[in-house]
Design an enzyme around this catalytic site. Structure first.
Site, PDB file in Angstrom:
ATOM      1  N   ASP A   1      76.426  -5.267  36.345  1.00  0.00           N
ATOM      2  CA  ASP A   1      77.032  -5.702  37.604  1.00  0.00           C
ATOM      3  C   ASP A   1      75.979  -6.411  38.451  1.00  0.00           C
ATOM      4  OD1 ASP A   1      78.973  -5.989  39.506  1.00  0.00           O
ATOM      5  OD2 ASP A   1      79.141  -3.855  40.004  1.00  0.00           O
TER       6      ASP A   1
ATOM      7  N   ASP B   1      84.910  -9.478  42.093  1.00  0.00           N
ATOM      8  CA  ASP B   1      85.608  -8.795  43.187  1.00  0.00           C
ATOM      9  C   ASP B   1      86.713  -9.679  43.760  1.00  0.00           C
ATOM     10  OD1 ASP B   1      83.734  -6.913  42.669  1.00  0.00           O
ATOM     11  OD2 ASP B   1      82.589  -7.203  44.505  1.00  0.00           O
TER      12      ASP B   1
END
Ligand SMILES: *[C@@H]1O[C@H](CO)[C@@H](O)[C@H](O)[C@H]1NC(C)=O
Ligand SMILES: *[C@@H]1O[C@H](CO)[C@@H](O)[C@H](O)[C@H]1NC(C)=O
Ligand SMILES: *[C@@H]1O[C@H](CO)[C@@H](O)[C@H](O)[C@H]1NC(C)=O
Ligand SMILES: *[C@@H]1O[C@H](CO)[C@@H](O)[C@H](O)[C@H]1NC(C)=O
Ligand SMILES: *[C@@H]1O[C@H](CO)[C@@H](O)[C@H](O)[C@H]1NC(C)=O
Ligand SMILES: *[C@@H]1O[C@H](CO)[C@@H](O)[C@H](O)[C@H]1NC(C)=O
Ligand SMILES: *[C@@H]1O[C@H](CO)[C@@H](O)[C@H](O)[C@H]1NC(C)=O
Length: 749
Positions: A427, A517
């Site tokens: 990430d 996101d």
């Protein structure tokens, strides 16, 4: 001359799959754009064109492919970073270095051929043709020239170094369509056809643009450069700009118009094929922001067990560590990772995945070790600090350095792999920064999330190499898997890494990309279809998203719940079915842990009635596993795209599909094919009970098999070439299939 022409035409008639290199040098007709036929030299290894301080190499590479490298002042070293596999998996041209058997001066002319691709250089200008079966050639593109036009190959040098900025222009027709270019960020951009757009080549959260595109004229062009920059799909020309490079390196291949599978096969033969993922990962993946202690994970596994819901993967998100850069659990909240993983497995059969970030803070146990050994990225000012997160300044592990990859993997192995947690989530490794706006300067993510140009890595600067930063994290974990298990994982994976960013060629790793996101909105859910098919058209089918969207979904509202179920139903038909998000709700927590969002995001968190529907969709996913598995096998064997935009299969049989793709008409681009047999048209509207679905006109070859469109739920049959309105209750996402349902469920294609 007559003999040479005859042998050239003979060559054109060679079977398409026989890839041979040949070259000839002649004078050409200046008004008509055809390859110039003279001085035929078969099996040429390549051309070197020397134009003053500039040199351009043109070499056969892969089936029907050509590699072009251009530089100024000096030859490319041949050691520049490259995503091209040399030798390619299929086709000629491997291990050729800068070899060539034709050297052209300024004003020289030559033609070189490899299979169906023909490249001519004529008074210094390159043109690209496809050799047709009937012996003719079709111009695909050429370096952009006009009576008075900016030069098509433009270099500006920064005289402090041997690098330069490059700008290369290629002619394009106003109506030409371009597909791919990687993953566009949310939310206005619903494009599948990129014509008219400027695509920034820079990474940040959700934005994973890639310098590769396919044209509806039947070619694919890939810039084999990890530079930041941009692609401008202009009216008359397509321009690639690299902020910093020492060589302009691109690959060009062709196939018949509409034959996108061949373009992908050729392209993935030179950049890598996705190894088949392990079976388990094709099931249901459970994640949220965030389970913040071990007890929660154990309770979660117990609940999956008790509710009898299948789960394949349970994920631990960020800040399960004490300090950024520890790459281990904080023992205060995770006292027994091995026991936890074993219990999860025993209760549910599921594997676990854990998040890692590239950031390093000063208090981490690994800070001094990595700093002393030069394993952290630095910055032009020397401090290496490129961002801040959660109140501390951070540096980045320099995964472009092999020693740093080894260091990182050792920690991951010690902390997680050896505890039975074998899957990793890469990430925030977008490069330059943590891929968000900088926390300490008060910017919101919608404002300036850019990678800071002043970062420096082992392999170069952020501008020259930053697009590759995430790719090296994938490589670190892939090598780790392979070193540890001693298995060849080029074609088959045992574990997977999830990644927020990647680069061309990332498909060769045991990795899958997700779209970062996203916001929890219906329009975003539909936009994600255009995102997924654009990534797929860039060679990366191993892709998924956050079911429900990442932020903004309140699990207690009717609207939030409906959105979740609609999104989940679409997730059944994606390469991976993965639930994740930062949910909101009325539960509060007094945890001292950072980012300890307590809101639920499990199948049973969305109301009783919805739970019944969600369970049914998860079961359907498991029923479809043989089909999904077969699609991944075909992807591995031939690069065949899994999540398919409609133009792949229907642009030749249906002008409405071709036209709708051209204008990015929602009727066309908000639907997709999952493999060759399933058409999926997710419902992207609150409160809808029906949806309009366009059923494309089928190509003759498919009709000949007796196939028609059949509604998945009602088994009603429909002719192609019409817009229909279909019932779409929450439990019945509009899906239509071709052929026999039992074949599909058995994975027989
Ligand atoms: C290359 O072709 C052009 C015409 O397109 C001609 O004017 C020129 O003389 C040729 N160059 C050589 C070296 O033959
Ligand atoms: C040859 O084939 C190409 C591609 O199918 C077509 O465009 C062209 O018109 C054909 N030429 C002749 C002379 O038949
Ligand atoms: C774990 O989280 C739960 C809340 O879900 C809390 O009740 C429990 O005390 C926590 N345990 C530890 C060891 O932090
Ligand atoms: C894998 O092993 C090779 C050979 O020993 C080594 O060079 C490389 O650094 C290892 N990779 C990782 C990520 O540990
Ligand atoms: C990985 O962990 C195992 C078990 O702790 C250990 O035996 C092995 O040496 C480690 N390998 C690496 C490369 O760190
Ligand atoms: C959290 O702490 C506040 C203030 O100490 C208290 O009023 C509240 O009840 C606590 N909430 C929970 C869920 O424990
Ligand atoms: C597609 O577009 C062309 C050119 O604008 C037009 O002639 C044709 O009628 C359109 N076809 C369909 C089915 O929309």
């Amino acid at each position: 001359m007559q003999d040479i022409l005859a042998s050239f035409i003979d060559m054109l008639k060679w079977p398409a799959k026989t890839a041979v290199a040949a070259a000839l040098v002649i004078a050409s007709n200046a008004t008509e754009i055809t390859p110039n036929f003279q001085y035929f030299q078969p099996n040429s290894t390549g051309i070197k064109f020397q134009n003053g301080y500039e040199r351009v190499y043109i070499q056969p590479f892969g089936n029907h492919g050509m590699r072009i490298r251009a530089s100024i002042m000096r030859d490319p070293t041949g050691n520049e970073w490259s995503a091209l596999l040399d030798p390619p998996l299929e086709g000629p041209g491997g291990n050729n270095g800068l070899n060539h058997d034709i050297t052209l001066p300024f004003q020289g002319n030559a033609t070189i051929r490899n299979g169906n691709i023909v490249v001519s250089i004529d008074l210094g200008v390159l043109s690209f043709f496809r050799a047709e079966e009937n012996g003719s050639t079709t111009l695909l593109t050429k370096e952009y020239t006009d009576t008075k036009a900016f030069v098509p190959r433009y270099y500006t040098q920064d005289f402090r170094s041997s690098s330069f900025q490059s700008q290369f222009d290629f002619a394009s027709d106003p109506n030409e369509q371009f597909y791919g270019a990687g993953q566009q960020a949310c939310c206005l951009d619903h494009s599948v056809n990129k014509k008219g757009q400027v695509v920034d080549l820079i990474n940040f959260n959700s934005h994973v643009t890639l310098p590769v595109y396919m044209s509806d004229k039947g070619y694919l062009q890939y810039f084999n450069m990890p530079s930041q920059g941009r692609i401008e799909f202009g009216t008359f020309r397509t321009r690639h700009v690299a902020s910093e490079a020492t060589v302009v390196d691109y690959y060009f291949t062709t196939a018949s118009p509409g034959d996108y599978d061949s373009l992908q096969q050729q392209f993935t033969a030179v950049t890598g094929r996705q190894p088949t993922p392990p079976d388990f990962i094709l099931g249901y993946q459970q994640s949220k922001l965030r389970y913040f202690n071990q007890t929660q994970i154990l309770d979660l596994a117990q609940r999956f067990h008790d509710e009898q819901v299948n789960v394949a993967l349970i994920v631990v998100d960020f800040f399960a560590w004490k300090f950024q850069g520890d790459w281990s659990f904080n023992p205060e909240f995770w006292p027994d990772p091995a026991g936890m993983a074993a219990t999860v497995k025993a209760l549910t059969g599921a594997e676990m995945m854990v998040s890692l970030w590239p950031s390093m803070e000063g208090l981490s146990v690994n800070y001094l070790l990595t700093q002393e050994q030069g394993l952290l990225a630095t910055t032009r000012d020397g401090t290496g600090i490129s961002d801040s997160f959660a109140g501390v300044y951070t540096r980045l592990i320099d995964s472009t350095n092999p020693a740093a990859r080894e260091f990182l993997w050792k920690r991951l192995n010690d902390s997680y792999y050896s505890a039975g947690i074998h899957n990793f989530w890469i990430d925030q490794a977008d490069g330059g920064t943590l891929g968000e706006a900088f926390e300490n300067n008060g910017q919101a993510i919608t404002q300036i999330p850019y990678a800071r140009a002043f970062s420096q890595y082992f392999i170069g600067t952020q501008e020259a190499a930053g697009k590759m930063y995430p790719w090296f994290h994938e490589q670190a974990i892939n090598e780790g898997f392979s070193n540890l298990t001693g298995k060849d994982i080029d074609t088959q994976c045992e574990h997977m890494a999830l990644t927020r960013s990647t680069f061309v060629g990332g498909q060769r790793f045991c990795s899958y990309l997700w779209s970062g996101d996203t916001e929890s909105r219906f329009d975003v859910m539909l936009q994600q279809i255009t995102v997924g098919v654009s990534v797929a058209a860039s060679g990366i089918s191993s892709w998924t998203l956050d079911i429900g969207g990442f932020s903004g979904l309140n699990v207690e509202t009717d609207e939030g719940r409906e959105l979740f179920v609609r999104w989940l139903s679409m997730g059944v038909f994606l390469p991976y079915m993965r639930v994740h998000g930062d949910r909101s709700c009325s539960i509060t927590t007094n945890s001292t842990q950072q980012f300890a969002n307590p809101c639920p995001n499990e199948p049973w968190s969305y109301g009783e009635a919805n739970f019944v529907i969600i369970k049914k969709y998860i079961e359907l996913r498991y029923q479809l596993k043989p089909y999904v598995k077969r699609l991944f096998e075909l992807l591995q064997e031939t690069g065949r795209t899994i999540m398919r935009p409609l133009y792949y299969d229907f642009s030749l049989s249906d002008a409405f599909v071709a036209n709708g793709t051209q204008t990015n008409d929602p009727t066309i681009v908000h639907q997709f094919m999952m493999g060759p047999r399933l058409l999926v048209a997710p419902v992207g509207e609150l409160g809808a009970t029906t949806r309009d679905v366009y059923l494309p006109m089928l190509p003759e070859a498919i009709k000949d098999q007796g196939f028609t469109w059949t509604h998945w739920w009602s088994e009603r049959e429909f002719q192609g070439g019409q817009l229909i309105t279909i019932d779409a209750p929450l439990a019945e996402i509009p899906v239509f299939y071709l052929g026999s349902k039992s074949d599909i469920l058995s994975g027989i294609l």
